[in-house]
Motif scaffolding. Structure first.
Motif, short mmCIF file in Angstrom:
data_model
loop_
_atom_site.label_atom_id
_atom_site.label_comp_id
_atom_site.label_asym_id
_atom_site.label_seq_id
_atom_site.Cartn_x
_atom_site.Cartn_y
_atom_site.Cartn_z
N ILE A 97 39.40 33.98 39.61
CA ILE A 97 39.05 32.61 39.94
C ILE A 97 40.14 31.71 40.02
O ILE A 97 40.85 31.61 39.37
CB ILE A 97 37.94 32.15 39.16
CG1 ILE A 97 36.83 33.48 38.95
CG2 ILE A 97 37.24 31.13 39.61
CD1 ILE A 97 35.88 33.83 39.85
N THR A 98 40.22 30.95 41.29
CA THR A 98 41.33 29.90 41.44
C THR A 98 40.70 28.93 42.03
O THR A 98 39.67 28.97 42.68
CB THR A 98 42.47 30.47 42.29
OG1 THR A 98 42.17 31.11 43.60
CG2 THR A 98 42.88 31.68 41.46
N LEU A 99 41.46 27.64 41.83
CA LEU A 99 41.09 26.54 42.84
C LEU A 99 41.53 26.83 44.12
O LEU A 99 42.58 27.27 44.62
CB LEU A 99 41.63 25.53 42.12
CG LEU A 99 41.31 23.88 42.61
CD1 LEU A 99 39.88 23.65 42.39
CD2 LEU A 99 42.16 23.19 41.97
N ALA A 100 40.56 26.65 45.34
CA ALA A 100 40.89 26.66 46.61
C ALA A 100 41.73 25.64 47.10
O ALA A 100 41.84 24.75 46.55
CB ALA A 100 39.55 26.53 47.50
N SER A 101 42.61 25.99 48.22
CA SER A 101 43.70 25.40 48.80
C SER A 101 43.67 25.72 50.28
O SER A 101 42.80 26.55 50.74
CB SER A 101 44.80 25.43 48.12
OG SER A 101 45.52 26.88 48.78
N THR A 102 44.55 25.02 50.82
CA THR A 102 44.30 24.99 52.37
C THR A 102 44.84 26.40 52.80
O THR A 102 44.51 26.63 53.97
CB THR A 102 45.26 23.87 52.96
OG1 THR A 102 46.73 23.98 52.65
CG2 THR A 102 44.59 22.40 52.93
N GLN A 103 45.55 27.09 52.10
CA GLN A 103 45.78 28.72 52.26
C GLN A 103 44.57 29.44 52.45
O GLN A 103 44.76 30.50 52.82
CB GLN A 103 46.90 29.13 51.38
CG GLN A 103 46.15 29.44 50.00
CD GLN A 103 47.49 30.17 49.03
OE1 GLN A 103 48.46 29.75 49.11
NE2 GLN A 103 46.98 30.62 48.01
N HIS A 104 43.67 29.04 51.70
CA HIS A 104 42.24 29.92 51.66
C HIS A 104 41.33 29.64 52.86
O HIS A 104 40.08 29.92 53.15
CB HIS A 104 41.51 29.39 50.37
CG HIS A 104 42.28 29.84 49.37
ND1 HIS A 104 42.56 28.97 48.43
CD2 HIS A 104 42.58 31.29 48.81
CE1 HIS A 104 43.51 29.87 47.50
NE2 HIS A 104 43.37 31.07 47.65
#
Length: 145
Positions: free
Chosen positions: A3-10
């Motif tokens: 589980i990770t914080l979403a970023s623009t790469q996603h």
């Protein structure tokens, strides 16, 4: 699963999931709309999105919006969206995403975390109740469209 914080790469993979989420709620599939909405949320930083990854594949997400409790004079969070890809369900991604949302709310000092779901979505209700969420017995919610 991670589980990770979403970023623009996603954005691309997250938009696919978000489109599936909207289709679940009886909206027509529209990948371009989903991508633009997710892009705006991430770039404007007006929501917080956590994603569940299995290897390189995104399999789910939870999206939180900041709101405020006037009565408590504190920040609160609206857990507006939770979605796990149908092929990845029952593997713990939903629970892990919900726990990430709770941990984030705790870190933000939020006085509560609120969500809603369809009355017929009994699987989601079972998950929420297993994590300690309680159905509101005191309030009615009204909408004006």
């Amino acid at each position: 699963m991670n589980i990770t914080l979403a970023s623009t790469q996603h954005i691309e993979s997250l938009a696919e999931l978000f489109d599936g989420y909207r289709v679940y709620y009886k909206q027509p599939s529209n990948f371009a709309l989903a991508r633009e909405f997710i892009r705006e949320r991430l770039e404007q930083q007006d929501s917080t999105i956590f994603v569940a990854q299995n290897g390189d594949d995104l399999i789910g997400f939870v999206q939180l919006y900041p709101i405020f409790s006037s009565v408590n004079a504190k920040k609160s969070l609206l857990l507006n969206d939770l979605f796990v890809s149908p092929k990845a369900r029952r593997a713990g991604a939903g629970k892990a995403l919900m726990n990430s949302a709770k941990n984030y709310a705790d870190m933000q000092g939020a006085c509560w975390l609120m969500l809603q779901t369809e009355k017929t979505n009994t699987q989601a209700q079972a998950l929420y109740e297993s994590l300690g969420y309680q159905r509101d017995q005191d309030c009615y919610y009204y909408y004006l469209t």
